[in-house]
Design a protein around this motif. Structure first.
Motif, PDB file in Angstrom:
ATOM      1  N   THR A 234      -7.445   2.188  -1.093  1.00  0.00           N
ATOM      2  CA  THR A 234      -6.409   1.792  -0.415  1.00  0.00           C
ATOM      3  C   THR A 234      -4.914   1.743  -1.492  1.00  0.00           C
ATOM      4  O   THR A 234      -3.993   2.642  -0.503  1.00  0.00           O
ATOM      5  N   LYS A 235      -4.660   1.224  -2.251  1.00  0.00           N
ATOM      6  CA  LYS A 235      -3.916   1.398  -3.189  1.00  0.00           C
ATOM      7  C   LYS A 235      -3.513   2.302  -4.101  1.00  0.00           C
ATOM      8  O   LYS A 235      -2.197   3.785  -3.927  1.00  0.00           O
TER       9      LYS A 235
ATOM     10  N   SER B  53      -3.764   1.857   6.658  1.00  0.00           N
ATOM     11  CA  SER B  53      -4.321   0.447   5.603  1.00  0.00           C
ATOM     12  C   SER B  53      -5.288   0.277   5.966  1.00  0.00           C
ATOM     13  O   SER B  53      -6.198  -0.090   4.907  1.00  0.00           O
TER      14      SER B  53
ATOM     15  N   LYS C 105      -0.437  -9.073   5.151  1.00  0.00           N
ATOM     16  CA  LYS C 105      -1.518  -8.593   5.099  1.00  0.00           C
ATOM     17  C   LYS C 105      -2.872  -9.291   4.363  1.00  0.00           C
ATOM     18  O   LYS C 105      -3.974  -9.431   4.577  1.00  0.00           O
TER      19      LYS C 105
ATOM     20  N   PHE D 123       1.126  -1.255   0.042  1.00  0.00           N
ATOM     21  CA  PHE D 123       0.118   0.175  -0.174  1.00  0.00           C
ATOM     22  C   PHE D 123       0.858   1.630  -0.065  1.00  0.00           C
ATOM     23  O   PHE D 123       0.436   2.223   0.043  1.00  0.00           O
ATOM     24  N   SER D 124       1.978   1.211  -0.054  1.00  0.00           N
ATOM     25  CA  SER D 124       2.889   2.301   0.258  1.00  0.00           C
ATOM     26  C   SER D 124       3.525   1.845  -1.873  1.00  0.00           C
ATOM     27  O   SER D 124       3.926   3.428  -2.195  1.00  0.00           O
TER      28      SER D 124
ATOM     29  N   ASN E  69       2.913   0.339   4.877  1.00  0.00           N
ATOM     30  CA  ASN E  69       2.031  -0.789   5.411  1.00  0.00           C
ATOM     31  C   ASN E  69       1.934  -0.557   6.849  1.00  0.00           C
ATOM     32  O   ASN E  69       2.194  -1.332   7.820  1.00  0.00           O
TER      33      ASN E  69
ATOM     34  N   VAL F 171      -1.827   5.017   1.659  1.00  0.00           N
ATOM     35  CA  VAL F 171      -1.531   4.857   2.791  1.00  0.00           C
ATOM     36  C   VAL F 171      -0.543   4.240   4.083  1.00  0.00           C
ATOM     37  O   VAL F 171       0.204   4.163   4.814  1.00  0.00           O
TER      38      VAL F 171
ATOM     39  N   LYS G  93      -2.794   9.842   4.406  1.00  0.00           N
ATOM     40  CA  LYS G  93      -3.999   9.221   5.163  1.00  0.00           C
ATOM     41  C   LYS G  93      -5.213  10.384   5.506  1.00  0.00           C
ATOM     42  O   LYS G  93      -6.168   9.496   6.208  1.00  0.00           O
TER      43      LYS G  93
END
Length: 374
Positions: free
Chosen positions: A135-136, A147, A277, A75-76, A142, A140, A215
């Motif tokens: 979310t991707k 996330s 995750k 997610f980063s 990891n 936001v 975020k």
């Protein structure tokens, strides 16, 4: 896996079911609905409404697959511009098709109770895929609970709207809601990030707490989910009083636990969550799908909600892994649980769909000659 069939009384109740919803959205009433009322006339009458519903889900699945191929569950990871545009565009296509299927059903005289289940059931899975894509898009990260919170902000909202329909007998969409403005905002976000890049999501708002623009937008998603919780209690209080509102809070405590327990777990096992995750989120998504679809069928059949065995097993497993110090053991427990849930959910959906369609004497992806008004 014993899944008891619907009773004859449950099936007969479907004939008396009347779907009620109110949508106060200006976007829907002033723009989207009038446009779709015109465009639906160009869809051939042999196209079944359920087929349109299924195609709308496929667009979201395809968008998630393309998103997964571009960074997996990181997610980063900054997505390619084309991936962002695909996510945004396919989200709009889903929104349009999700609204036009009902119009096609009324136009062709194919409004049936199963159509409602098909529509809302596909929305359950779309909600999961959309949560992943958003979310991707927001980058936001990891390494904290952001996330997880953003991922389940959307899911929490949809679950609460479903539960509100079960309790109050109708689904209410306020002037600004996730179904209309939320989906359209995802379309705009995807197109914007596709053109200008995701660097804007890393703009630091509060540097000391590592709070980025992504975020902050993610927190708005979470607030949107909790606003649905607030609306549920508010509408229940207004219609049925304080006692019933308190009862609903108690009834939903197990579901809150499913979300809060992993949040607690993540705080103590950040490394495991960062690397695995997908299996944690996957288990909770399957449980969410099972519970929500079950409630939707209870709405249709005027039945009472009961706690199913998979819900208890999953809750017990999530609590158990809090106290297991070995990551490999935790991983295999979650994998086994994921497989069991996936099989049980598949059997549940197949059995319910077959029993309902057999009773109504309809075919899922065909235009039928009969119509039951809902």
């Amino acid at each position: 896996m014993c899944i008891s069939p619907l009773t004859q009384e449950n099936l007969e109740n479907m004939k008396n079911f009347k779907y009620k919803s109110t949508d106060d959205s200006l976007l829907y009433n002033k723009c989207m609905s009038p446009c779709l009322n015109y465009l639906v006339n160009f869809i051939p009458t042999f196209i079944a409404p359920n087929l349109i519903t299924f195609v709308s889900l496929c667009f979201n699945i395809l968008a998630s697959f393309i998103s997964y191929m571009d960074g997996g569950f990181d997610f980063s990871y900054k997505l390619k511009s084309s991936t962002c545009i695909v996510i945004g565009s396919f989200q709009l296509l889903y929104q349009l098709l999700d609204n036009v299927d009902g119009k096609q059903a009324r136009r062709t005289g194919n409004s049936t109770p199963f159509g409602m289940i098909m529509d809302h059931g596909c929305d359950v899975f779309t909600n999961i895929f959309t949560s992943y894509n958003v979310t991707k898009l927001l980058l936001v990260g990891n390494d904290d609970f952001f996330s997880f919170s953003v991922f389940f902000g959307l899911i929490l909202g949809f679950y609460m709207m479903t539960f509100e329909e079960y309790k109050l007998g109708e689904m209410h969409f306020p002037r600004i809601n996730g179904t209309d403005e939320g989906n359209f905002s995802i379309f705009l976000l995807g197109i914007f990030l596709g053109i200008f890049g995701q660097d804007s999501m890393e703009y630091m708002i509060i540097e000391s707490y590592n709070i980025t623009l992504g975020k902050v937008l993610g927190l708005l998603v979470v607030c949107g989910g909790f606003s649905c919780v607030f609306n549920l209690y508010l509408h229940t209080y207004q219609n049925k009083g304080c006692k019933e509102a308190s009862k609903i809070f108690i009834e939903n405590l197990p579901f809150y636990g499913v979300v809060l327990i992993p949040l607690l777990y993540i705080q103590y096992h950040l490394d495991f969550y960062k690397d695995n995750k997908w299996i944690i989120l996957g288990n909770i998504c399957l449980l969410f799908a099972r519970i929500t679809i079950d409630i939707q069928i209870k709405i249709l059949t005027a039945d009472f909600i009961t706690c199913n065995i998979m819900f208890m097993i999953t809750n017990a497993a999530l609590i158990l892994i809090l106290f297991i110090p070995y990551y490999m053991v935790m991983f295999y427990i979650l994998v086994i649980l994921f497989i069991i849930q996936a099989i049980e959910l598949s059997i549940f959906i197949f059995k319910r769909a077959k029993q309902i369609t057999d009773f109504l004497e309809i075919k899922i992806f065909c235009v039928n000659n009969q119509s039951i008004q809902i």
